[in-house]
Design an enzyme around this catalytic site. Structure first.
Site, mmCIF file in Angstrom:
data_model
loop_
_atom_site.group_PDB
_atom_site.id
_atom_site.type_symbol
_atom_site.label_atom_id
_atom_site.label_comp_id
_atom_site.label_asym_id
_atom_site.label_seq_id
_atom_site.Cartn_x
_atom_site.Cartn_y
_atom_site.Cartn_z
ATOM 1 N N SER A 66 -5.094 108.249 55.308
ATOM 2 C CA SER A 66 -5.950 108.935 56.281
ATOM 3 C C SER A 66 -5.760 110.451 56.299
ATOM 4 C CB SER A 66 -5.702 108.379 57.691
ATOM 5 O OG SER A 66 -4.344 108.530 58.055
ATOM 6 N N ARG B 247 -0.495 116.108 53.737
ATOM 7 C CA ARG B 247 0.230 117.254 54.276
ATOM 8 C C ARG B 247 1.005 117.955 53.187
ATOM 9 N NH1 ARG B 247 3.804 114.777 57.976
ATOM 10 N NH2 ARG B 247 4.254 113.611 56.097
ATOM 11 N N ASP C 189 5.048 106.570 48.275
ATOM 12 C CA ASP C 189 5.502 107.170 49.528
ATOM 13 C C ASP C 189 6.663 106.410 50.175
ATOM 14 O OD1 ASP C 189 3.877 105.012 50.282
ATOM 15 O OD2 ASP C 189 2.361 106.263 51.242
#
Length: 457
Positions: free
Chosen positions: A12, A15, A235
């Protein structure tokens, strides 16, 4: 001051977080943030890779604007999704997203060629309809794979866009269901039996290694040059680097998905592990993340979207806490993977069209916490480990209600934090590349020294 830049991209949002060491502590600074999301394209759920690449470059440029030039950059994203390139290194579009329904019946089709038990023994990867192995089989059947010369997982592709260099990173590759859990390389026998050409797969590179420098074109765009490295590019693999995990503890990497499990030095591919749908994903230093995927904040994200974002996440949490009433759902049910309306899907699951919204939200909370308890119980039974502590890291660790319910249902000591675990793990891998004396154990001590990790009371 030596800076490193972590580019952490989720389903979504993405960064760019700068990190540097100061007095033995890791200091963070978010310099850029952008929205990401799946879009529908002629009935297919896809990723807008042009948008993602553009935002990655914009965020790197921001470092020049603020006068903090990173020495190294590394990228992590979600797993299983990929981009195919043709012989001219041009993208073969669309880049289909894992939530697309094209793979719905493919696992059964593949199991007629290779049994689920054999696949699990060879790869250690849990069965999920969206695994890369099933997506690539769809591409083979459609003819899309015929034109492919290179296969790149999403962070590999972004690294290619920055450097022009094509490499495959190990941790994200293990999410494909195509890496042999023992040899730690592509399982060519699986590829041959499925008719997937093995020439498109390159050697696997470990975290804390170099991809290359920015290409001249990108260096000119961003205003400087630097090295691009391999972080643990899945991740969750980066998040596990930042989790202060021990033999008697488990980690919940809490984000869009809740990845709950522990770290082992060898894989567990027993029938019990397969039946419980645990996975053995690759981690830093060839460690194995023995865990299972539970649909986490995705449930809350979609409920909030269905409510036109009229409530903040904190307000939704308080609605649930004040309701005191809840039902129970299977948080991993197929109906919740990509529903048109999550609230309707949950009400349909419970067979109550009039279930109040606060009860819908509270149902998610209690069902998630119960699923965590089940995973902890299964982990203890399968691994033989006695779990005393559950460490919750990532954005979901800020949810105090879910943390308390997790402690209540599991009966374990629950520790919350650090919130930015994935970016922290990414940055630490870059510092480990630069400083060979920084071991994984020392890196985890840096995490404890640098960030707030608190017991849930």
């Amino acid at each position: 001051m030596t800076y490193h830049l972590a580019i952490d991209i989720g389903a979504s949002s993405g960064r760019h977080i700068l990190g540097h060491m100061e007095n033995g502590k890791l200091c963070l600074e978010e310099v850029y943030r952008f929205e990401n999301g799946i879009k529908e394209e002629t009935g297919v759920l896809t990723w807008d890779i042009d948008h993602i690449v553009g935002e990655v470059i914009k965020g790197i440029s921001k470092c020049k604007e603020i006068g903090k030039i990173p020495e190294t950059v590394a990228i992590d994203t979600w797993g299983v999704d990929y981009v195919l390139l043709d012989e001219n290194k041009k993208e073969i579009l669309p880049a289909v997203a894992y939530r697309d329904s094209r793979t719905k019946d493919v696992p059964d089709e593949i199991e007629r060629i290779i049994s689920g038990e054999e696949l699990y023994k060879r790869t250690g990867i849990q069965k999920q309809n969206f695994n890369t192995i099933y997506q690539l089989y769809c591409d083979k059947k459609s003819g899309k794979l015929d034109r492919a010369k290179y296969f790149l997982m999403m962070p590999d592709y972004l690294g290619f866009c920055l450097t022009g260099i094509i490499q495959n990173e190990y941790t994200n590759a293990t999410t494909t269901g195509l890496v042999n859990v023992n040899t730690k390389s592509w399982d060519t026998e699986i590829l041959d039996r499925l008719g997937i050409k093995k020439e498109i797969f390159g050697d696997l590179h470990l975290p804390c290694s170099e991809v290359g420098k920015l290409s001249p074109k990108i260096a000119e765009k961003v205003g400087f040059d630097c090295k691009v490295l391999h972080a643990p590019s899945h991740d969750t693999a980066s998040a596990f680097v930042a989790c202060p995990i021990k033999d008697d503890s488990m980690c919940i990497s809490s984000g869009t998905w809740s990845l709950i499990g522990t770290e082992n030095l060898s894989p567990i591919t027993s029938k019990e592990a397969q039946d419980a749908n645990f996975t053995n994903e690759g981690g830093i230093e060839y460690r194995y993340r023995f865990l299972k995927n539970i649909m986490g904040m995705w449930l809350f994200q979609n409920v909030r979207k269905n409510l036109d974002k009229k409530f903040t996440y904190d307000e939704m949490m308080h609605l649930a806490m004040e309701s005191g009433v809840f039902e129970e759902i299977d948080t991993n049910a197929q109906d919740f993977v990509a529903p048109e309306n999550m609230i309707t899907a949950i009400r349909n699951s419970i067979k109550n069209d009039n279930l109040p919204i606060e009860v819908v939200i509270n149902t998610i909370y209690h069902s998630l916490a119960k699923s965590y308890k089940k995973a902890v119980d299964e982990m203890e039974k399968i691994s033989g480990k006695k779990i005393n502590t559950v460490n919750i890291v990532g954005g979901g660790s800020k949810d105090t209600y879910l943390n308390k319910l997790t402690a209540q249902y599991t009966g374990k000591c629950v520790m919350a934090g650090p919130v930015e675990a994935t970016a922290i793990g990414n940055l630490l891998s870059q510092i480990m590349y630069r400083d060979k004396t920084l071991t994984l154990e020392k890196a985890r001590e840096v995490v404890k020294k640098s960030f707030n990790i608190s017991e849930v009371m």
